[in-house]
Write a protein that holds these residues in place. Sequence first.
Motif, PDB file in Angstrom:
ATOM      1  N   ASP A   1      -1.149   5.101 -12.519  1.00 16.88           N
ATOM      2  CA  ASP A   1      -2.422   5.622 -13.081  1.00 16.88           C
ATOM      3  C   ASP A   1      -1.912   6.062 -14.628  1.00 16.88           C
ATOM      4  O   ASP A   1      -3.060   5.423 -15.476  1.00 16.88           O
ATOM      5  CB  ASP A   1      -2.929   6.671 -12.401  1.00 16.88           C
ATOM      6  CG  ASP A   1      -4.331   7.197 -13.002  1.00 16.88           C
ATOM      7  OD1 ASP A   1      -5.253   6.477 -13.283  1.00 16.88           O
ATOM      8  OD2 ASP A   1      -4.437   8.304 -13.223  1.00 16.88           O
TER       9      ASP A   1
ATOM     10  N   LEU B   1       2.349   1.471  -3.637  1.00 15.58           N
ATOM     11  CA  LEU B   1       1.199   2.109  -4.495  1.00 15.58           C
ATOM     12  C   LEU B   1       0.846   3.713  -4.313  1.00 15.58           C
ATOM     13  O   LEU B   1       0.499   4.372  -5.022  1.00 15.58           O
ATOM     14  CB  LEU B   1      -0.149   1.405  -4.231  1.00 15.58           C
ATOM     15  CG  LEU B   1       0.008  -0.102  -4.902  1.00 15.58           C
ATOM     16  CD1 LEU B   1      -1.264  -0.827  -4.376  1.00 15.58           C
ATOM     17  CD2 LEU B   1       0.023   0.112  -6.375  1.00 15.58           C
ATOM     18  N   GLU B   2       0.899   3.883  -2.961  1.00 11.02           N
ATOM     19  CA  GLU B   2       0.611   5.498  -2.719  1.00 11.02           C
ATOM     20  C   GLU B   2       1.715   6.188  -3.275  1.00 11.02           C
ATOM     21  O   GLU B   2       1.187   7.445  -3.899  1.00 11.02           O
ATOM     22  CB  GLU B   2       0.577   5.524  -1.083  1.00 11.02           C
ATOM     23  CG  GLU B   2       0.324   7.015  -0.358  1.00 11.02           C
ATOM     24  CD  GLU B   2       0.411   7.256   0.835  1.00 11.02           C
ATOM     25  OE1 GLU B   2       0.727   8.293   1.306  1.00 11.02           O
ATOM     26  OE2 GLU B   2       0.365   6.115   1.571  1.00 11.02           O
TER      27      GLU B   2
ATOM     28  N   ASN C   1       0.809  -1.223   0.048  1.00 10.80           N
ATOM     29  CA  ASN C   1      -0.113  -0.104   0.121  1.00 10.80           C
ATOM     30  C   ASN C   1       0.758   1.109  -0.020  1.00 10.80           C
ATOM     31  O   ASN C   1       0.741   2.330  -0.752  1.00 10.80           O
ATOM     32  CB  ASN C   1      -0.985   0.123   1.191  1.00 10.80           C
ATOM     33  CG  ASN C   1      -1.966  -1.139   1.024  1.00 10.80           C
ATOM     34  OD1 ASN C   1      -2.584  -1.301  -0.205  1.00 10.80           O
ATOM     35  ND2 ASN C   1      -2.393  -1.555   2.147  1.00 10.80           N
TER      36      ASN C   1
ATOM     37  N   TRP D   1       1.430   5.863  -7.608  1.00  5.90           N
ATOM     38  CA  TRP D   1       0.075   5.872  -8.060  1.00  5.90           C
ATOM     39  C   TRP D   1       0.133   7.033  -9.119  1.00  5.90           C
ATOM     40  O   TRP D   1      -0.429   6.607 -10.136  1.00  5.90           O
ATOM     41  CB  TRP D   1      -1.079   5.940  -7.164  1.00  5.90           C
ATOM     42  CG  TRP D   1      -2.455   6.042  -7.632  1.00  5.90           C
ATOM     43  CD1 TRP D   1      -3.260   6.770  -7.697  1.00  5.90           C
ATOM     44  CD2 TRP D   1      -2.871   4.728  -8.171  1.00  5.90           C
ATOM     45  NE1 TRP D   1      -4.254   6.662  -8.482  1.00  5.90           N
ATOM     46  CE2 TRP D   1      -4.254   5.248  -8.657  1.00  5.90           C
ATOM     47  CE3 TRP D   1      -2.334   3.366  -8.562  1.00  5.90           C
ATOM     48  CZ2 TRP D   1      -4.843   4.178  -9.439  1.00  5.90           C
ATOM     49  CZ3 TRP D   1      -3.256   2.686  -9.240  1.00  5.90           C
ATOM     50  CH2 TRP D   1      -4.539   2.992  -9.713  1.00  5.90           C
TER      51      TRP D   1
ATOM     52  N   PRO E   1      -4.967   5.427  -4.941  1.00  2.00           N
ATOM     53  CA  PRO E   1      -4.852   4.059  -5.262  1.00  2.00           C
ATOM     54  C   PRO E   1      -5.671   3.220  -4.494  1.00  2.00           C
ATOM     55  O   PRO E   1      -6.259   3.260  -3.459  1.00  2.00           O
ATOM     56  CB  PRO E   1      -3.419   3.937  -4.730  1.00  2.00           C
ATOM     57  CG  PRO E   1      -2.884   4.595  -3.557  1.00  2.00           C
ATOM     58  CD  PRO E   1      -4.067   5.832  -3.807  1.00  2.00           C
TER      59      PRO E   1
END
Length: 103
Positions: free
Chosen positions: A53, A45-46, A42, A49, A91
């Motif tokens: 994306d 991803l943060e 996590n 992102w 995310p």
Amino acid sequence: MLNLDPHIRPLVEQDSKSLQSLLPEIPLWVKNPDYDRVDWLNKFLEHMWPYLDKAICKTTKNIAKPIIAEQIPKYKIESVEFEALTLGSLPPTFHVMKVYVTD
């Protein structure tokens, strides 16, 4: 007459099903040893992102455009264009990961 006093027993005397019914909101990584926490994923991803994306959306457009172009004549549509495509500013969040041992 009803006995309203609960029967209190130490947790060590409870079996696993009783414990799970007492505490249904316990995360899977606590209940089952073959689930792992994924805080590290996590956090990754943060930070990544905005880039992920853009990359995911670009790949999605590249895959979708030929499929859409192939379908356009069947439905007598002049064109389909992506004005903007995004998965959003936040995310996805993962809570646990199931670990499978394979050979």
